[in-house]
Design an enzyme around this catalytic site. Structure first.
Site, mmCIF file in Angstrom:
data_model
loop_
_atom_site.group_PDB
_atom_site.id
_atom_site.type_symbol
_atom_site.label_atom_id
_atom_site.label_comp_id
_atom_site.label_asym_id
_atom_site.label_seq_id
_atom_site.Cartn_x
_atom_site.Cartn_y
_atom_site.Cartn_z
ATOM 1 N N GLN A 1 -0.886 10.273 96.587
ATOM 2 C CA GLN A 1 -0.825 11.281 95.832
ATOM 3 C C GLN A 1 -1.573 12.580 96.287
ATOM 4 O O GLN A 1 -1.099 13.756 96.096
ATOM 5 C CB GLN A 1 -1.497 10.959 94.432
ATOM 6 C CG GLN A 1 -0.877 10.378 93.401
ATOM 7 C CD GLN A 1 0.368 11.007 92.715
ATOM 8 O OE1 GLN A 1 0.018 11.925 91.961
ATOM 9 N NE2 GLN A 1 1.566 10.563 92.933
ATOM 10 N N GLU B 1 -3.542 16.035 90.836
ATOM 11 C CA GLU B 1 -3.556 17.549 91.070
ATOM 12 C C GLU B 1 -4.645 17.622 92.109
ATOM 13 O O GLU B 1 -4.359 19.016 92.437
ATOM 14 C CB GLU B 1 -3.571 18.284 89.666
ATOM 15 C CG GLU B 1 -2.326 18.042 88.934
ATOM 16 C CD GLU B 1 -2.744 18.317 87.457
ATOM 17 O OE1 GLU B 1 -3.667 17.680 86.617
ATOM 18 O OE2 GLU B 1 -2.345 19.337 86.877
#
Ligand code: MCN
Ligand code: MOS
Length: 773
Positions: free
Chosen positions: A673, A740
């Site tokens: 990620q 994020e």
């Protein structure tokens, strides 16, 4: 394996890497490979618009070719008589829908909603749709729809002289001390403007849906980051109970913020399906992914930093603007990182939004934090050169020991550790400070650093955990996996709690008939859902152990054992001196076909109404500063660029990032990620830009050939280092957000590296060669 059922397979992947150390790949914290991987790679995973339904018809959108004005007339005669056409939808024959509640839970106005426009506010707006027996027939007929317009001048973008200063957004104002006076009095001052362009999510799977009515029950197969929220929107549009709408989204080819809501084309498809009494498929084309919903708003910021001669910040004055649409409101919070990254006694941030003729912008990986960090993390680099100290040193000198805005301690902030670990691995101490002082032949080498952060958002989720007769475990939740790893970490959580191998866990996600979940946005899902599954699995295990002890037919009953150990799917007394049976055998002997338990992360006294609100709005989500702490993930990026002296081309040649996301549920997936975010950040820094044709107010590069995103050739080896420690204030299992974080700070680190390489400060993304020559 049915398509919804995702479980881990035998083989190497379940063991993860050799670097697991003591942690089993299967438990929380292990490096289990993605259990949905094989289904996605082999094509067994069916995406929304791949569903085969009896009587399926196909809808194609007709879009406005002007950016502002009115539809004068629509001539549908030729389209209606074209082969295979079933329906031409226009505002005139559209069903009357209701306006739906927004994601904040704001009660909607009592006015009808029509997804097809007569008043045109941007180019690419839906004005009509054609439904035909086949996709090709619908495409051909849509081209025959003739729309006549009355065109008026459009406000093209933020640079348009007609755009003006916009509307102040008071909720974005943050002030303490006297920032203007302190800036004016500061011995060292820098002030600069930083711009980011329109950017797009560009997921691999374009949007689209199949809508199918059976009576007043609607089923929608649609990629979704928020099944319950979207089901509510469809229900409200069509005036049917929430329970009547089923959203199905087991596999999603990326979303990056764009798949959390039902959009106008969804209303078009569901309306057509209702009118025709047939299922309707509407596949959004790649060009339409630039106009059917919004990407990241273009932004402008000025950052003024006042400091003493040693580079200690005395004042930050920040002003920001983002574009929104003519009739929708999108605020991209540009002061979100500015206000917390560095300690300052004086601070002022304000923000306006400017209405332009575009589709309403939306969320794109770290909305707010991403452009905010571009401003402040470039500005502090400029300050470092101004006072002549190292860009890493100036960050440490201004380190915020607590949240300067909320005046609360950090729950955990391992940013100092991130700077240290990143600098060490990168070799930062070998950096020559002067710009243009490092080179390799005709390549100028630059080293840049920047920090990033993302708040920990806490919300609600539910999970159903079942221990089945064969000893396997089933986890059900209407949460989703768009690639982040939800299937895998929930299997690990249930496996660890119940005491079975992860391959014995089947995780079912992406169906709104399952236990509910809130939005998968703001990097909150992993923390929320591991908490819910942990709770549900613990309850199921408690019941299993309870049965083993209390049921007269249990082999443990006679022993009156009050402690039992469940591991590897087997139950035994901890001393190992009594009977040992498998879970399946125990369930068999006590005559149970399964044990099931629900778990959720809601407060204990929640009502049915709370539950509905918690899962269909974000109104009840907890602020990251609620209570005694301020909770955030943190990171530091160290990036090397090589700039060709003659051509001005920039290549990123090395990235070392150290990140604090608290405890990692699965380091392999968290690393993936983070790297994904960093890769997107490289694209943002060097390539991505929606280019507006100023004559027509149109995005011209509305495809993946012209809208450039980073490809393999653009990406060097990326080293990511976890510096987090468990954070009990952020989630049940101690993790903070991952999804994020990685993108935040990458673009400024690259811009800072480009300055170090070339001596040229590019404050306007993307950093393309013409800006360097
Ligand atoms: N994880 C972990 N340890 C933690 C937290 C997370 O190991 N402490 C890992 C898990 O594998 C988890 C993943 O990181 O599944 C992401 O967790 P989290 O940070 O909670 O983020 P969400 O699950 O809420 O995912 C949403 C987030 C957002 S908001 C965007 S935008 C984004 C992102 O995830 N879009 C993505 N990552 C994406 N990855 C892919 N492949 N596709 C997208 O569209
Ligand atoms: Mo992410 S942009 O919050 O879906």
């Amino acid at each position: 394996m049915t398509v919804h059922d995702v479980r881990s397979r035998h083989g190497d992947s379940k063991r993860g890497d050799a670097s697991d150390g003591a942690i089993l790949a299967e438990a929380v914290g292990g490096r289990l490979s993605r259990i949905d991987g094989p289904a996605k790679i082999t094509g067994a995973a069916k995406y929304a618009v791949e569903q085969q339904l009896e009587g399926l018809s196909h809808a194609v959108l007709v879009e406005s070719t002007i950016a502002a004005g009115k539809v004068r007339s629509i001539d549908t005669a030729a389209a209606e008589s074209a082969p295979g056409v079933l329906l031409v939808l226009m505002p005139d024959n559209a069903l009357r829908l209701n306006t739906a509640t927004d994601w904040l839970g704001t009660p909607p106005p009592d006015i009808p909603y029509c997804p097809l426009a007569r008043d045109i506010t941007f180019s690419g707006q839906h004005v009509a749709a054609v439904v035909a027996e086949s996709f090709e027939q619908a495409v051909a007929a849509a081209a025959l729809v003739k729309v006549a317009y009355h065109e008026t001048p459009a406000i093209v973008d933020l640079d348009d002289p007609k755009a003006g200063d916009g509307i102040p957004i008071d909720t974005m104002t943050k002030e303490w001390g006297d920032a203007q006076a302190a800036f004016a009095a500061a011995p060292v001052r820098i002030c600069a403007a930083y711009n980011t362009p329109r950017e797009y999510q560009a997921p691999m799977e374009p949007h689209g849906l199949i809508a199918h009515w059976q009576g007043d029950q609607l089923t929608v197969w649609e990629p979704s980051q928020w099944l319950d929220g979207m089901a509510r929107t469809y229900a409200e549009w069509f005036g049917v109970p929430f329970e009547n709408v089923r959203l199905v989204s087991p596999f999603i080819g990326g979303g990056f913020g764009s798949k959390a809501f039902a959009y106008g084309y969804g209303a078009v498809a569901a309306m057509a399906a209702k009118m025709l009494g047939r299922p309707v498929k509407l596949a959004v084309t790649r060009p339409q992914t630039f106009t059917a919903y919004g990407g990241r708003a273009a932004t402008r910021q000025t950052v003024a930093l006042g400091a003493d001669a040693e580079g200690r910040i005395q004042s930050i004055v920040h002003r920001g603007v983002n574009e929104t649409s003519v009739d929708g409101m999108w605020v991209e919070p540009l002061g979100s990182v500015t206000s917390i990254m560095y300690a300052t006694p004086n601070f002022s941030s304000r923000q306006n939004v400017v209405r332009v003729n575009t589709v309403v912008p939306g969320a794109l990986r770290a909305p707010g934090e991403n452009p905010s960090a571009f401003g402040v993390e470039c500005a502090i680099d400029e300050l470092a050169y101004e006072v002549g100290i190292d860009p890493l040193e100036i960050r440490l000198r201004n380190y915020a020991e607590q949240d300067p805005e909320a005046n609360k301690p950090w729950s955990t902030r391992r940013l100092r550790e991130a700077f240290a670990a990143g600098a060490e691995a990168f070799g930062w101490s070998k950096r020559a400070p002067e710009p243009r002082s490092m080179r390799d032949g005709n390549q100028l080498i630059g080293w840049g650093v920047a920090a990033g952060t993302y708040p920990v958002r806490r919300a609600y989720g539910e999970a159903m955990v079942r221990i089945l007769a064969d000893g396997s475990v089933e986890v059900e939740s209407s949460s989703i996996d768009m690639g982040q790893g939800t299937y895998t970490i929930l299997a690990q959580t249930a496996a660890e709690v119940v005491g079975v191998a992860a391959e014995k866990v089947v995780v079912k996600l992406g169906d709104s008939r399952y236990a509910r979940a809130g939005v998968t946005g703001g990097s909150r899902l992993a923390g929320v859902m591991t908490g819910a599954v942990h709770k549900a699995a613990t309850a199921a295990l408690d019941e299993l152990v309870g049965l083993a002890i209390s049921d007269p037919n249990s082999p443990f009953h006679a022993l009156q054992a009050n402690t039992l150990v469940v591991a590897n799917g087997r139950i035994a007394s901890p001393r190992g001196d009594g009977p040992e049976v498998s879970i399946a055998e125990l369930l068999g002997s006590v005559g149970r076909s399964q044990i099931e338990a629900m778990g959720d992360t809601m407060p204990a006294n929640s009502t049915a109404d709370d539950r509905y609100k918690n899962y269909t709005t974000i109104a009840t989500a907890l602020s990251h500063t609620e209570g005694d702490y301020s909770r955030h993930s943190w990171c530091a990026h160290f990036i090397e660029v090589r700039v060709d002296e003659d051509f001005g081309t920039v290549r990123v040649s090395r990235v070392v990032s150290a990140l604090d996301s608290g405890r990692l549920y699965n380091p392999k997936l968290a690393e993936s990620q983070w790297k994904g975010g960093i890769i997107m950040g490289i694209g943002q820094a060097l390539l991505e830009e929606g280019i507006v044709d100023r004559r027509h107010g149109r995005i011209v590069n509305n495809n993946l050939a012209d809208y450039l995103i980073a490809t393999n050739a653009d990406i060097p080896d990326i080293e990511v280092i976890s510096v987090g420690i468990p954070d009990p204030h952020s989630s049940a299992l101690g993790g903070k957000g991952v999804g994020e974080l990685g993108i935040v700070g990458v673009a400024p680190a690259i811009a800072n590296a480009v300055f170090h390489a070339t001596g040229k400060r590019v404050r306007d993304l993307p950093i393309t060669l013409e800006k360097l020559i």
